[in-house]
Design a protein around this motif. Sequence first.
Motif, short mmCIF file in Angstrom:
data_model
loop_
_atom_site.label_atom_id
_atom_site.label_comp_id
_atom_site.label_asym_id
_atom_site.label_seq_id
_atom_site.Cartn_x
_atom_site.Cartn_y
_atom_site.Cartn_z
N PRO A 50 -4.51 12.14 8.59
CA PRO A 50 -5.28 10.91 8.34
C PRO A 50 -4.35 9.74 8.02
O PRO A 50 -3.25 9.91 7.50
CB PRO A 50 -6.16 11.29 7.14
CG PRO A 50 -5.39 12.39 6.45
CD PRO A 50 -4.70 13.15 7.54
N ALA A 51 -4.80 8.54 8.32
CA ALA A 51 -4.02 7.34 8.06
C ALA A 51 -3.94 7.08 6.56
O ALA A 51 -4.88 7.38 5.82
CB ALA A 51 -4.66 6.15 8.77
N PRO A 52 -2.81 6.55 6.06
CA PRO A 52 -2.70 6.30 4.62
C PRO A 52 -3.65 5.19 4.17
O PRO A 52 -3.97 4.27 4.92
CB PRO A 52 -1.24 5.89 4.46
CG PRO A 52 -0.83 5.38 5.80
CD PRO A 52 -1.60 6.19 6.79
N ASN A 53 -4.05 5.28 2.94
CA ASN A 53 -4.93 4.28 2.36
C ASN A 53 -4.14 3.01 2.08
O ASN A 53 -3.06 3.04 1.50
CB ASN A 53 -5.56 4.82 1.08
CG ASN A 53 -6.64 3.89 0.55
OD1 ASN A 53 -6.96 2.89 1.17
ND2 ASN A 53 -7.18 4.24 -0.60
N GLN A 54 -4.70 1.86 2.47
CA GLN A 54 -3.99 0.59 2.32
C GLN A 54 -3.79 0.25 0.85
O GLN A 54 -2.73 -0.23 0.44
CB GLN A 54 -4.77 -0.52 3.02
CG GLN A 54 -4.07 -1.88 2.95
CD GLN A 54 -4.85 -2.95 3.70
OE1 GLN A 54 -5.91 -2.67 4.25
NE2 GLN A 54 -4.31 -4.16 3.70
N ALA A 55 -4.79 0.50 0.04
CA ALA A 55 -4.66 0.19 -1.39
C ALA A 55 -3.57 1.02 -2.04
O ALA A 55 -2.79 0.51 -2.87
CB ALA A 55 -6.00 0.42 -2.09
N ASP A 56 -3.48 2.30 -1.66
CA ASP A 56 -2.43 3.15 -2.22
C ASP A 56 -1.03 2.69 -1.79
O ASP A 56 -0.08 2.71 -2.58
CB ASP A 56 -2.64 4.61 -1.81
CG ASP A 56 -3.94 5.17 -2.40
OD1 ASP A 56 -4.42 4.61 -3.40
OD2 ASP A 56 -4.46 6.16 -1.83
N MET A 57 -0.91 2.27 -0.53
CA MET A 57 0.38 1.79 -0.05
C MET A 57 0.79 0.52 -0.78
O MET A 57 1.95 0.37 -1.18
CB MET A 57 0.30 1.53 1.45
CG MET A 57 0.05 2.76 2.29
SD MET A 57 1.45 3.90 2.27
CE MET A 57 2.69 2.91 3.10
#
Length: 224
Positions: A159-166
């Motif tokens: 799955p693609a990484p979460n933008q908020a986590d990045m």
Amino acid sequence: MLVTYLEASRDLCDTDSILFDAALAVCRIIGAKLSTAGRATGQSSAIPAWRIRIEERIAKARALIGRLICFRSGNTRPRIVRTVRMAFAGTNVSLSQPDIMQKLTERIDDLKQRIAAWGKRIRRYTERSTRFNQNRLFQSDQKRLYKSLERPIVSGTGPAPNQADMVAFWRSLWSEPVNHNEGPWTEFVANQCASIMPMDPVIITLDDVAEAVRRAPNWKRIFT
């Protein structure tokens, strides 16, 4: 069947071809190995002869190491013993002497070192050949060289990484103030560099970039 074809041959070339085809068919039926030495194949091998010889030496040395290890493990079959005697031919080593196991270990280590040296020789030739071809390609066709250096794009299956986590991860590294204690050596270096005048800031404008790539090929301008 062969008589029928021979009677239908018109000249000596046809007869030679018929006899060769018949011999080839017989060899394939009985499973005999064919040698291509002396016959034109139409294509020259790209591998140099010295590299082929070194690879053959490496293969023979590995086979000899395997048989020496078998003998050291207690395998005393006649073929293994004969190979071990051939490995120590021309020396004063006898299979009945008490330190034969130590001699076997020394012989195995010597063969391993030779294999490593031969492998490094092939690796040096490969690296030099690669550099030579890349330099020649850079002079003749730079676009083709850069395309050959590109790595294949590997698409992720997860799955693609979460933008908020990045954003939170990188913000914790670059935005949060951290006090580091580097020790007294930083003050010593700072005092030594205090007399060095800083370089004037360099500002690169769009006009500078356009002037630099004005004479460049179109494919370079795309990357720019």
